[in-house]
Design a protein around this motif. Sequence first.
Motif, PDB file in Angstrom:
ATOM      1  N   CYS B  28       0.845  -1.190   0.000  1.00  0.00           N
ATOM      2  CA  CYS B  28       0.000   0.000   0.000  1.00  0.00           C
ATOM      3  C   CYS B  28       0.890   1.253   0.000  1.00  0.00           C
ATOM      4  CB  CYS B  28      -0.908   0.000   1.227  1.00  0.00           C
ATOM      5  SG  CYS B  28      -1.828   1.530   1.385  1.00  0.00           S
ATOM      6  N   ARG B  30       0.125   4.256   0.260  1.00  0.00           N
ATOM      7  CA  ARG B  30      -0.283   5.204   1.296  1.00  0.00           C
ATOM      8  C   ARG B  30       0.401   4.872   2.630  1.00  0.00           C
ATOM      9  NH1 ARG B  30      -4.181   9.222   1.833  1.00  0.00           N
ATOM     10  NH2 ARG B  30      -3.323   9.486  -0.257  1.00  0.00           N
ATOM     11  N   ARG B  31       0.464   3.599   2.919  1.00  0.00           N
ATOM     12  CA  ARG B  31       1.103   3.186   4.174  1.00  0.00           C
ATOM     13  C   ARG B  31       2.587   3.566   4.173  1.00  0.00           C
ATOM     14  NH1 ARG B  31       1.517  -2.977   5.141  1.00  0.00           N
ATOM     15  NH2 ARG B  31      -0.734  -2.944   4.885  1.00  0.00           N
ATOM     16  N   LEU B  34       2.785   7.282   4.825  1.00  0.00           N
ATOM     17  CA  LEU B  34       2.492   7.664   6.220  1.00  0.00           C
ATOM     18  C   LEU B  34       3.625   7.241   7.147  1.00  0.00           C
ATOM     19  CD1 LEU B  34      -1.276   6.648   6.351  1.00  0.00           C
ATOM     20  CD2 LEU B  34      -0.382   8.976   6.469  1.00  0.00           C
ATOM     21  N   THR B 234      -4.343   1.444  -0.852  1.00  0.00           N
ATOM     22  CA  THR B 234      -4.537   0.188  -1.582  1.00  0.00           C
ATOM     23  C   THR B 234      -6.013  -0.016  -1.934  1.00  0.00           C
ATOM     24  OG1 THR B 234      -4.266  -2.194  -1.483  1.00  0.00           O
ATOM     25  CG2 THR B 234      -4.686  -1.126   0.590  1.00  0.00           C
ATOM     26  N   CYS B 240      -5.859  -3.870   4.811  1.00  0.00           N
ATOM     27  CA  CYS B 240      -5.991  -2.845   5.861  1.00  0.00           C
ATOM     28  C   CYS B 240      -6.222  -3.462   7.243  1.00  0.00           C
ATOM     29  CB  CYS B 240      -7.137  -1.898   5.539  1.00  0.00           C
ATOM     30  SG  CYS B 240      -6.958  -1.133   3.929  1.00  0.00           S
ATOM     31  N   CYS B 243      -3.225  -3.180   9.423  1.00  0.00           N
ATOM     32  CA  CYS B 243      -2.486  -1.923   9.269  1.00  0.00           C
ATOM     33  C   CYS B 243      -2.994  -0.940  10.324  1.00  0.00           C
ATOM     34  CB  CYS B 243      -2.722  -1.363   7.876  1.00  0.00           C
ATOM     35  SG  CYS B 243      -2.058   0.297   7.685  1.00  0.00           S
ATOM     36  N   TYR B 245      -3.054   2.196  10.393  1.00  0.00           N
ATOM     37  CA  TYR B 245      -3.667   3.453   9.923  1.00  0.00           C
ATOM     38  C   TYR B 245      -5.138   3.302   9.530  1.00  0.00           C
ATOM     39  CZ  TYR B 245       1.177   5.023   9.766  1.00  0.00           C
ATOM     40  OH  TYR B 245       2.472   5.353  10.098  1.00  0.00           O
ATOM     41  N   ARG B 246      -5.752   2.183   9.902  1.00  0.00           N
ATOM     42  CA  ARG B 246      -7.154   1.936   9.521  1.00  0.00           C
ATOM     43  C   ARG B 246      -8.079   3.098   9.806  1.00  0.00           C
ATOM     44  NH1 ARG B 246      -5.674  -2.422  12.527  1.00  0.00           N
ATOM     45  NH2 ARG B 246      -6.604  -1.277  14.246  1.00  0.00           N
ATOM     46  N   CYS B 249      -7.616   6.042   7.512  1.00  0.00           N
ATOM     47  CA  CYS B 249      -8.115   5.823   6.150  1.00  0.00           C
ATOM     48  C   CYS B 249      -9.576   5.408   6.162  1.00  0.00           C
ATOM     49  CB  CYS B 249      -7.296   4.725   5.470  1.00  0.00           C
ATOM     50  SG  CYS B 249      -5.553   5.075   5.411  1.00  0.00           S
ATOM     51  N   ARG B 251     -10.941   2.538   7.255  1.00  0.00           N
ATOM     52  CA  ARG B 251     -10.977   1.205   6.646  1.00  0.00           C
ATOM     53  C   ARG B 251     -11.247   0.104   7.687  1.00  0.00           C
ATOM     54  NH1 ARG B 251      -8.084   0.635   1.420  1.00  0.00           N
ATOM     55  NH2 ARG B 251      -8.839   2.399   0.255  1.00  0.00           N
TER      56      ARG B 251
HETATM   57  S1  SF4 Z   1      -5.371   1.393   6.213  1.00  0.00           S
HETATM   58 FE1  SF4 Z   1      -5.264   0.436   4.220  1.00  0.00          FE
HETATM   59  S2  SF4 Z   1      -5.233   2.139   2.828  1.00  0.00           S
HETATM   60 FE2  SF4 Z   1      -4.728   2.967   4.785  1.00  0.00          FE
HETATM   61  S3  SF4 Z   1      -2.523   2.923   4.884  1.00  0.00           S
HETATM   62 FE3  SF4 Z   1      -3.226   1.050   5.798  1.00  0.00          FE
HETATM   63  S4  SF4 Z   1      -3.223  -0.445   4.160  1.00  0.00           S
HETATM   64 FE4  SF4 Z   1      -3.120   1.580   3.226  1.00  0.00          FE
END
Ligand code: SF4
Lengths: 702, 282
Positions: B28, B30-31, B34, B234, B240, B243, B245-246, B249, B251
């Motif tokens: 991803c 974006r990850r 960040l 992604t 997600c 991850c 950062y859910r 985002c 997610r």
């Molecule tokens: S939550 Fe999903 S979209 Fe957001 S940074 Fe994590 S993997 Fe990427």
Amino acid sequence: MISLTSEQTRVVNLPLCRAFIEGPAGSGKTTAAIERLNALLQSGVPGHTIMIMVPQRTLGIPYYRALHQFQGNGSEVTVSTFSGLAQRMVGLFWPLIARDAGFAHPEQSPTFLTLENAQYFMASLVRPLLDQGFFQTVKVERARLYSQILDNLNKAALAGFPHTEIAERLKSSWSGAPEQLHVYDDVQVCVNQFREYCLQHNLLDFSLQIEVFSRYLWKTLLCREYLLASYRHWIVDNVEEDIPLAHDFLLEVLPQADSALVIMDTDAGFRIFLGADPESAARLASVCDTDVRFEQYSAAPQVMRDLAIHMRDSVERKESRHPVVRASFSNFREVVEPPEKSLRFFPQMLDWTVEKVVTLVNQGVPPGEIAILAPILSDALRFSLADRLERHQIPYRTHRPSRALNDEPAAQCLLTLARLAHPHWEMLPEKQDLQKALLLAIEDLDWARAHLLIEVCYRRQNGIMTLQPFGEKIQMDMRERITHRIAERYQILFEWLQAYAEHPVNELDFFFSRLFDEVLSRPGFGFHTRLDAAQVTANLIESVQKFRRAVQHRLGDMPLGKEYLLLVQEGVISALYLMNWQPSEQNAVFIAPAHTFLMNNYIVDYQFWLDIGAKTWYERIFQPLTHPIVLSRRWEPARKWTAEEEIKLNRNSLYRISLGLLRRCRKKVFIAYSDLNEAGFEQRGLLLKALFRVLINGGRRD
Amino acid sequence: MLNQPVKRLADQQSFVFSQHSLQDYADCPRRFWLRYLEQLAWPAPPVEPLEEYERHRLLGEQFHRLAQQALVGLDLALLEKVAGSDPLLYTWWNNFVQLYPSLNVGQVKKVEFALSLPIRQYRLFARFDFIQMKTDPLRWIIWDWKTGEKVPKVIHLSQRWQTRVYRYVLVEAGKNIFGTESPRPQDVEMIYWFAGAPEKSVHLPYSQEQFEKDRQDILQLIDWIEQDDVFPPTTEEKRCRFCVYRSLCDRGLAGNFLDWEEDEEESQTLSFDFDQVAEIHF
Ligand code: SF4
């Protein structure tokens, strides 16, 4: 490609040998050592066989930067402090020495204590003793009491004498009122109990890490062979700021190394109060086969160096032994600028300082070439300066990788919600605290609606304050004023807390992490867009987690969260240390205590010395339970510490600090002072007097 | 700022790539942005229940420490006592002891060893659990201890950036470190050794062809990262679940520990770890 002086070139091109490099600050020793490091790597010396040892991590920064930019393949060069190395070795070889070192559970892993966690254990052992009448005559805050007792242990370890001798040494040097002798006896009881407790529970505070390494581990063949085989090349920088035990260690290691550079600043030793010992460091010259003196080059101009010499004589109130032509006294005026007129109040002094900074920046001086230095930098002073600089949009950077817990609204918000979520701790928040917390937690909530929300939803029920749902019972006009959107968000938070109450957890860090993830950082809540709040939450979680892992064995039924909050209240936990703190590379004004500036080894064009009338530029802080000099290796036991010794120490400290600062300034020092200090008192300390003597008559006696 | 990336790779004065950062970008972008460019701390649980996750993670760390201690020469009998503090750790340890004689041979034995090399204007970094060189026949073995509950598929492991980066870095950076004996791709093998199921360990040999391909793909990925100024999230939302950062985002919630595949914590890549030193003042 930087151009090197002949002294620097000589160091870079030395054959593999042990060299002792000596010279004043700013003469280019570290630059030479970095070039030497590059030369070693380029010649094929594997990185993993090189150890760079510095007394404080910040002094390793230039080496890290060079390693980042190195253009070859390689293995990892180690950059470490002596204590960092000791901790790493104790962790690795723990099963080998745990039993001999006296730990009760050698088969279990050790716990390395942070400063705060060590204070926690000290606090829990000392509190009952205070109730028994210990330290009755001592008037210092609890948190400082605990830290000074711990400090004694650290000093004993760093100097290399048994902790059981602390009281004896303090008492035998004491020349004041006899009541103080009981205080030292009390200290001894506390340190003995603390050490015993640590041994019983596999806890290693800073002092025990150092002791276990030096007394036990370093004597084992396995550890010795491991270290000697691993590190064949040593670069030891700022050795004058390191402790005698580190020097002892190096005296054994260096003769067996393939090469070594030992670098020593003359006239330094700023960490004397943390155990630094320049005289002990000089012993390392005896195991080196080459000496290189750096005398040619200086970052500071001649006039600044002359000024430094005259300052020394002025501080010591001697006739200057270094005649300078009259003209150079007037030159001093070109490199030292006082306020044009006398300033009465402290804030005026800050205004003057920032005005001058603004002028410099407007003239094109990069902010990174300016340092604002104070003897002690309180949070209030830091804030006042930062606020003024922000108003002029001048970038600044702070000096330390920590933040005061009380200054962080996000941390306060989380702690308040934790109190609310755990009514059995009997620490429910006041209305105004909850109001502040909701203000941050719920996006778009303003002060007035937060107040209304608290009035209708935080009420006394069965004698205790209880959070209520935003339900039907709330009157329509109130619902409209609070708005549906805010009510909805509040209700999500309320329901989350209700659900949590069904299955509360003892791990406060888990509570914070889930609250952050499931509510506060979601869209519609305050942490979603406040990245700084996320950072503070991460720091708080880390602090709680370390605390939990260190103390869980002792808590029994006591809720961990409550214990943590009590420590915050008591001031034992007062700061959040930033994870992975990177020294800022921005072009920004550096605001720091003078000692921190010196220990970062920066050189700038312009320095501002704040509050030069203050005695804190050279006097020790009040430490009734310990003594940095008496508990050093240099002090002969039984010798009395007298008022004359104190005066000598003050003058010496002032001399070293002014010399160190002037050698790190290329263009000008602005000296800031006001008639009244921060607390409203007049102060005319030694620094002010000495500087003016130099400026008026070249340092001669009036 | 979060909807509009501001920091780009080109803005970084020095950047150190690792298997983690490359894998993050591949999973991803974006990850990656960040975590590595914004360096945004986001303290959400990576997986739930946190209690189980933490226990497993701590045991994993303890196991890695025990393996390191054994390989630097500490007495196995001493270490067995430490391993006995937890039944799961003890099982892993016993499996390791079976393996130990085959580890304790060879001309090169490097434990917890880090290598790095310049790549474009950046560096590529890898920290290995254990590197072993044996002769007759000549083998360079990269050992990676895995303590996760799940044993991933071979195909999945062979495609992971960890495998590709580790083997590539050993060959490329090893040239300078191991002199004339330096590893050639065809002599290198990576072994994922599962502490709970050693019989399922995965052996991944290397080749000159794969080495060339890894070099190209790493450079290609770095080019993409350099050119990226969007770092899109992604489209595969299942990524997600694990991850942190859910919530940022939007997610969903944390995935379950039982579905989680072990991912060791990022090791220090030439970064600072400041001592907690009291402020100096008088
Ligand atoms: S939550 Fe999903 S979209 Fe957001 S940074 Fe994590 S993997 Fe990427």
